[in-house]
Design a protein around this motif. Structure first.
Motif, PDB file in Angstrom:
ATOM      1  N   HIS A 294      -4.062  71.359   4.654  1.00  8.47           N
ATOM      2  CA  HIS A 294      -3.935  72.681   4.028  1.00  8.47           C
ATOM      3  C   HIS A 294      -2.942  73.488   4.832  1.00  8.47           C
ATOM      4  N   SER A 296      -1.070  76.602   3.732  1.00  5.92           N
ATOM      5  CA  SER A 296      -0.965  78.061   3.679  1.00  5.92           C
ATOM      6  C   SER A 296      -2.164  78.707   4.372  1.00  5.92           C
ATOM      7  N   HIS A 299      -5.208  79.246   2.223  1.00  5.37           N
ATOM      8  CA  HIS A 299      -5.977  78.022   1.988  1.00  5.37           C
ATOM      9  C   HIS A 299      -6.780  77.632   3.229  1.00  5.37           C
ATOM     10  N   GLN A 300      -6.114  77.721   4.398  1.00  5.03           N
ATOM     11  CA  GLN A 300      -6.822  77.345   5.635  1.00  5.03           C
ATOM     12  C   GLN A 300      -8.045  78.232   5.836  1.00  5.03           C
ATOM     13  N   GLY A 302      -9.729  79.797   3.524  1.00  5.60           N
ATOM     14  CA  GLY A 302     -10.745  79.440   2.534  1.00  5.60           C
ATOM     15  C   GLY A 302     -11.510  78.194   2.950  1.00  5.60           C
ATOM     16  N   VAL A 303     -10.775  77.183   3.412  1.00  5.19           N
ATOM     17  CA  VAL A 303     -11.411  75.905   3.782  1.00  5.19           C
ATOM     18  C   VAL A 303     -12.346  76.100   4.973  1.00  5.19           C
ATOM     19  N   GLU A 308     -15.018  73.557   0.009  1.00  2.00           N
ATOM     20  CA  GLU A 308     -14.855  73.341  -1.440  1.00  2.00           C
ATOM     21  C   GLU A 308     -13.960  74.373  -2.107  1.00  2.00           C
ATOM     22  N   THR A 309     -13.553  75.422  -1.362  1.00  6.17           N
ATOM     23  CA  THR A 309     -12.645  76.395  -1.982  1.00  6.17           C
ATOM     24  C   THR A 309     -11.348  75.722  -2.410  1.00  6.17           C
ATOM     25  N   TYR A 310     -10.861  74.795  -1.539  1.00  2.00           N
ATOM     26  CA  TYR A 310      -9.595  74.145  -1.880  1.00  2.00           C
ATOM     27  C   TYR A 310      -9.660  72.626  -1.792  1.00  2.00           C
ATOM     28  N   GLU A 311     -10.835  72.078  -1.525  1.00  3.13           N
ATOM     29  CA  GLU A 311     -10.910  70.627  -1.328  1.00  3.13           C
ATOM     30  C   GLU A 311     -11.863  70.026  -2.339  1.00  3.13           C
TER      31      GLU A 311
END
Ligand code: KIV
Ligand code: ZN
Length: 514
Positions: A294, A296, A299-300, A302-303, A308-311
């Motif tokens: 990840h 950005s 994104h980082q 969120g993760v 599960e936000t981006y994965e």
């Protein structure tokens, strides 16, 4: 949940990828890993194509126990006989016969009418059925065939004994909607279709192979033909790992189950890319280096708060793990053996001794020896064809000279046991090295492609070189690894020459046309 059979064609259609040429032991290692991955059917090759193909199919058929092994054949008695010879001792043999059914193939390639294609198909399926319990028939270029003719032909080959009907999108021309509709029509129209498994086989020329395969499954296909890393003719076949993971991650939507062991995916992908020399692009779905990275900040963030936000896929699901440290410098053979046995690679005591020596040498130079390093060493040992006399790098030196070019000196042991040496200059280290090696080998050698990668990360990572070399007019792949990039490059070059020697000692290739 409906069961979907996974038919892997990495060793047949995948091996038809331009520039890929696997030797017998490499094919066997891939087949064993496919079995560990849990594929239902392994298409091991095309025995009538060459002596080498025949031997590889036989070796795989005699070694694989859990997956069914199949081989390709044209609608020729001699192809079917050859496939039978190669497969007769396997536990669950299957033959895969194909004949084209599209107007363009029938008119220009086969020079046959519809009736001739139909009769030939029935005749050869009948012949094959006398020898094989499972007979798969492929209507090559099905997606550009006349649907009424296709239905008529399918009905008759089923009556003749076919147990699987495969409808390939040979040229990667179809769309998900069209391909799904073709399966629906065939499932609803052909009266005896319930007696067989329907199979899809998609090529990726328009980037739709995976989507097309899933559309087929949604419309009655119970077998998916695919290849690891999506390798295959031209743009390749549908990628096995993408289909497997799509069905798993979206099982809320797709009520289908496969027998694949998903956490074997990464290892399988690594073996195939290492042995074929076809590297994976970083952004490739499921197994690309960036698939779980990840970049950005948003994104980082969120993760970190909730993965599960981006994965949607966890790396663990497909067996992606940190390249963990193997053993330390002071580890003994016993600990080494225990650890390498975890790779489940059928290692003999000799293999372990050789690997242990290489491991010890590596620990002299490399601070951290990782599992990937050891795996690379083991693969080299397992896939070396040692009984044929070959070239061997004895010694080399490269001296950089900004004024007079780079100078390289190489000593090689020749297949007849002599040691030959020479010194030449080139425009860079690899150029000088390759120029010198070339001057020592009495063959026409032309470098076509050269790539250098690292095994794992870090400044002391093992280097892995892959190249394509034209040896006396034949394109050969070569690969070599070492801690030093120049040594890895030299090993790859010599490996390509040796593969040529092996190929031409073992094989008397025959040219194949449909
Ligand atoms: O793409 C194709 O049509 C094939 C057949 C031989 C099944 O690979
Ligand atoms: Zn194909």
């Amino acid at each position: 949940m409906a069961d979907i059979q996974i038919f892997d064609t990495t060793l047949r259609d995948g091996e038809q990828s331009p520039g890929v040429n696997l030797n017998k032991s490499e094919k066997l290692e891939i087949a064993k890993q496919l079995e560990r991955l849990g594929v239902d059917i392994i298409e091991a090759g095309f025995p009538a194509a060459s002596e080498g193909d025949f031997e590889a199919v036989k070796l795989i058929a005699d070694s694989v126990k859990h997956s069914s092994v199949t081989a390709l054949a044209r609608t020729h008695q001699k192809d079917i006989d050859r496939a039978y010879e190669a497969l007769k001792d396997t536990e669950r043999p299957r033959i895969h016969i194909f004949l084209a059914t599209s107007p363009i193939h029938m008119e220009y390639k086969l020079k046959m009418t519809e009736e001739e294609v139909l009769n030939k198909s029935v005749e050869m399926v009948t012949y094959a059925k006398e020898r094989f319990p499972e007979v798969e028939f492929s209507a090559e270029d099905a997606t550009r065939s006349d649907i009424d003719f296709l239905c008529r032909l399918i009905e008759q080959v089923i009556d003749a004994g076919a147990t699987v009907i495969n409808l390939p999108d040979t040229v990667g021309f179809t769309t998900p909607y069209e391909y799904g509709r073709m399966f629906k029509i065939i499932s609803e129209t052909v009266p005896n279709i319930d007696k067989v498994n329907l199979s899809c086989h998609c090529h990726d020329d328009l980037g739709m192979a995976v989507a097309n395969s899933i559309a087929a499954v949604e419309n009655g296909a119970t077998q998916v033909e695919c290849a690891v890393n999506g390798i295959g003719e031209r743009a390749g076949n549908a990628a096995l790992e993408e289909i497997a993971v799509a069905l798993e991650i979206r099982k809320d939507f797709y009520p289908y189950e496969t027998s694949l062991i998903l956490n074997e995916i990464k290892r399988t992908s690594d073996i195939v890319s290492k042995l074929t020399g076809m590297y994976i692009q970083a952004n490739k779905a499921v197994i690309g280096r960036n698939a779980y990275a990840h970049e950005s900040g948003i994104h980082q963030d969120g993760v970190l708060k909730n993965a599960e936000t981006y994965e949607i896929i966890t790396p663990e699901l497909v067996g992606v793990s940190e390249n963990t440290l193997f053993l330390g410098k002071h580890s003994g053979r016993h600990a080494f053996k225990d650890k390498v046995m975890e790779f489940k690679l059928d290692l003999s005591e000799d293999d372990i001794t050789t690997a242990f020596k290489k491991f010890k040498l590596l620990t002299d130079h490399k601070k951290e020896v990782t599992e990937d390093d050891i795996y690379t060493i083991l693969m080299e040992i397992k896939t070396a064809d040692t009984d044929i006399p070959m070239y061997k790098l004895e010694d080399f030196q490269v001296n950089y000279g900004p004024e007079n070019g780079t100078e390289s000196e190489v000593s090689l042991r020749t297949p007849d046991g002599r040691v030959v040496s020479n010194k030449t200059t080139g425009s860079g280290s690899v150029d000088a090295l390759y120029g010198t090696i070339k001057s020592l080998i009495d063959m026409e050698l032309n470098l076509i492609d050269y790539q250098l990668n690292s095994v794992g990360r870090g400044k002391d990572a093992l280097a892995e070189a892959h190249l394509q070399l034209k040896v006396d007019g034949q394109v050969m792949n070569g690969r070599g690894s070492a801690q030093d990039v120049i040594e890895a490059s030299a090993n790859a070059y010599i490996n390509a020459v040796n593969r040529y020697l092996i190929k031409n000692t073992e094989e008397k290739s025959v040219s194949v046309s449909s």
